[in-house]
Write an enzyme that holds these catalytic residues in place. Structure first.
Site, PDB file in Angstrom:
ATOM      1  N   ASP A   8      22.010  10.086 -14.665  1.00 27.24           N
ATOM      2  CA  ASP A   8      20.602   9.681 -14.529  1.00 27.24           C
ATOM      3  C   ASP A   8      20.391   8.448 -13.633  1.00 27.24           C
ATOM      4  OD1 ASP A   8      21.246  11.221 -16.821  1.00 27.24           O
ATOM      5  OD2 ASP A   8      19.341  10.719 -17.764  1.00 27.24           O
ATOM      6  N   GLU A  39      15.379  11.936 -13.046  1.00 23.61           N
ATOM      7  CA  GLU A  39      14.068  11.866 -13.699  1.00 23.61           C
ATOM      8  C   GLU A  39      13.607  10.432 -13.983  1.00 23.61           C
ATOM      9  OE1 GLU A  39      13.288  13.058 -17.571  1.00 23.61           O
ATOM     10  OE2 GLU A  39      14.718  11.679 -18.432  1.00 23.61           O
ATOM     11  N   ASN A  40      14.506   9.446 -13.769  1.00 25.01           N
ATOM     12  CA  ASN A  40      14.116   8.041 -13.965  1.00 25.01           C
ATOM     13  C   ASN A  40      14.211   7.240 -12.667  1.00 25.01           C
ATOM     14  OD1 ASN A  40      15.979   8.540 -16.839  1.00 25.01           O
ATOM     15  ND2 ASN A  40      13.819   8.056 -16.979  1.00 25.01           N
ATOM     16  N   ASN A  67      12.639  15.092 -19.741  1.00 25.84           N
ATOM     17  CA  ASN A  67      11.361  14.807 -20.396  1.00 25.84           C
ATOM     18  C   ASN A  67      10.428  13.932 -19.563  1.00 25.84           C
ATOM     19  OD1 ASN A  67      13.640  13.105 -21.077  1.00 25.84           O
ATOM     20  ND2 ASN A  67      12.251  11.915 -22.358  1.00 25.84           N
ATOM     21  N   HIS A  68      10.987  13.157 -18.583  1.00 20.21           N
ATOM     22  CA  HIS A  68      10.133  12.299 -17.748  1.00 20.21           C
ATOM     23  C   HIS A  68       9.803  12.931 -16.395  1.00 20.21           C
ATOM     24  CE1 HIS A  68      10.176   9.040 -20.525  1.00 20.21           C
ATOM     25  NE2 HIS A  68      11.482   8.869 -20.478  1.00 20.21           N
ATOM     26  N   HIS A 147      19.623  18.375 -20.747  1.00 18.78           N
ATOM     27  CA  HIS A 147      19.022  17.047 -20.881  1.00 18.78           C
ATOM     28  C   HIS A 147      18.589  16.904 -22.339  1.00 18.78           C
ATOM     29  CE1 HIS A 147      17.391  13.499 -18.890  1.00 18.78           C
ATOM     30  NE2 HIS A 147      16.403  13.561 -19.764  1.00 18.78           N
ATOM     31  N   HIS A 172      20.578  12.308 -20.167  1.00 16.15           N
ATOM     32  CA  HIS A 172      19.464  11.740 -20.956  1.00 16.15           C
ATOM     33  C   HIS A 172      19.830  10.506 -21.784  1.00 16.15           C
ATOM     34  CE1 HIS A 172      15.711  11.350 -23.191  1.00 16.15           C
ATOM     35  NE2 HIS A 172      16.382  11.414 -24.327  1.00 16.15           N
ATOM     36  N   HIS A 174      21.973   8.170 -21.204  1.00 19.27           N
ATOM     37  CA  HIS A 174      22.316   7.057 -20.312  1.00 19.27           C
ATOM     38  C   HIS A 174      23.634   6.384 -20.678  1.00 19.27           C
ATOM     39  CE1 HIS A 174      17.879   6.496 -18.805  1.00 19.27           C
ATOM     40  NE2 HIS A 174      18.302   7.749 -18.777  1.00 19.27           N
TER      41      HIS A 174
HETATM   42 FE   FE2 Z   1      15.427  11.758 -20.288  1.00 16.10          FE
END
Ligand code: FE2
Length: 251
Positions: A8, A39-40, A67-68, A147, A172, A174
């Site tokens: 991520d 996604e981040n 999710n993001h 994820h 997800h 991290h």
């Molecule tokens: Fe996530």
């Protein structure tokens, strides 16, 4: 097939350490395909067009999300014409949950799925959703990014798809897990690749903000942590039946 999977990417610190290290990793490992969870990447939430183009320019081929995925609204304008996957169980939303690319003479299928435990119990069943894709999409080689929050959900999915999906990895949390392995029926499996972003925050966020939230029940909005950075990735060589975890740091 040689693959490099980058954990991520979190905000500018994640992009900065990739700017610094990715070229040398590519020279050393010579991967046929580079996949990253992004996604981040836009300030901790979502991805922007500018960042997408920058990361493509660094040599990343396919981007998975989670999710993001909608955290930066710009994505709605370019996800359809991109190499970005959103979770396949986000049914009827823009974008695709899988992609097939010709890599090294093989039709390579990459799937992104979102777990339900501790995230969103009302999502379509991730096991069934991934199974439908691998049974109906023509491919020679397959890769899955799960994820998800729960290690149990990821490991269960790893066993369920052992022998059916070539490379199965999680994102997800991290935090990189030390359980990379070849499963009994031949799939490569890793519970979580870890994060490419700040080293001294709490999973990417300034530590004081998160500590205060735990202490007092409320806090200010999340801010990307400054200072030292980390790059976490997983390299796999399927011919040699070999994989190695990568962890690099930078001031
Ligand atoms: Fe996530």
């Amino acid at each position: 097939m040689k693959l490099l999977i980058i954990g991520d990417i979190y905000g500018d610190p994640g992009i900065e350490i990739l700017d610094f290290h990715l070229k040398e990793l590519k020279n050393e490992l010579k991967p046929h395909l580079i996949i990253a969870n992004a996604e981040n990447s836009s300030n901790g939430r979502g991805i922007s067009k500018r960042i997408y183009n920058h990361l493509l320019g660094l040599g990343i081929n396919i981007f998975t999300m989670g999710n993001h995925v909608w955290g930066n609204r710009e994505i709605k304008d370019f996800i359809e014409d991109s190499n970005i996957l959103r979770p396949a169980n986000f049914n009827n939303l823009p974008g695709n949950g899988y992609i097939v690319k010709n890599v090294n003479g093989l039709k390579v299928l990459v799937i992104n799925i979102l777990g339900r435990a501790f995230i969103n119990l009302s999502l379509d069943n991730p096991f069934k959703c991934v199974n439908d894709i691998i049974e109906n999409v023509d491919h020679d080689f397959s890769i899955l990014d799960i994820h998800a929050e729960a290690t149990s959900e990821k490991i269960a999915m790893g066993h369920f798809f052992d022998g059916k999906i070539d490379i199965i990895f999680g994102t997800h949390t991290h935090v990189q897990t030390n359980d990379a392995r070849l499963m009994p029926k031949g799939s490569f499996y890793l519970t979580d690749v870890g994060m490419t972003g700040p080293l001294d925050g709490v999973i990417g966020v300034e530590k004081e903000i998160v500590i205060n939230r735990f202490l007092n029940g409320f806090s200010t909005h999340n801010k990307v942590s400054k200072g030292r950075k980390q790059l976490n990735a997983w390299f796999i060589d399927t011919e040699l039946q070999y994989s190695k975890l990568i962890h690099l740091e930078k001031e």
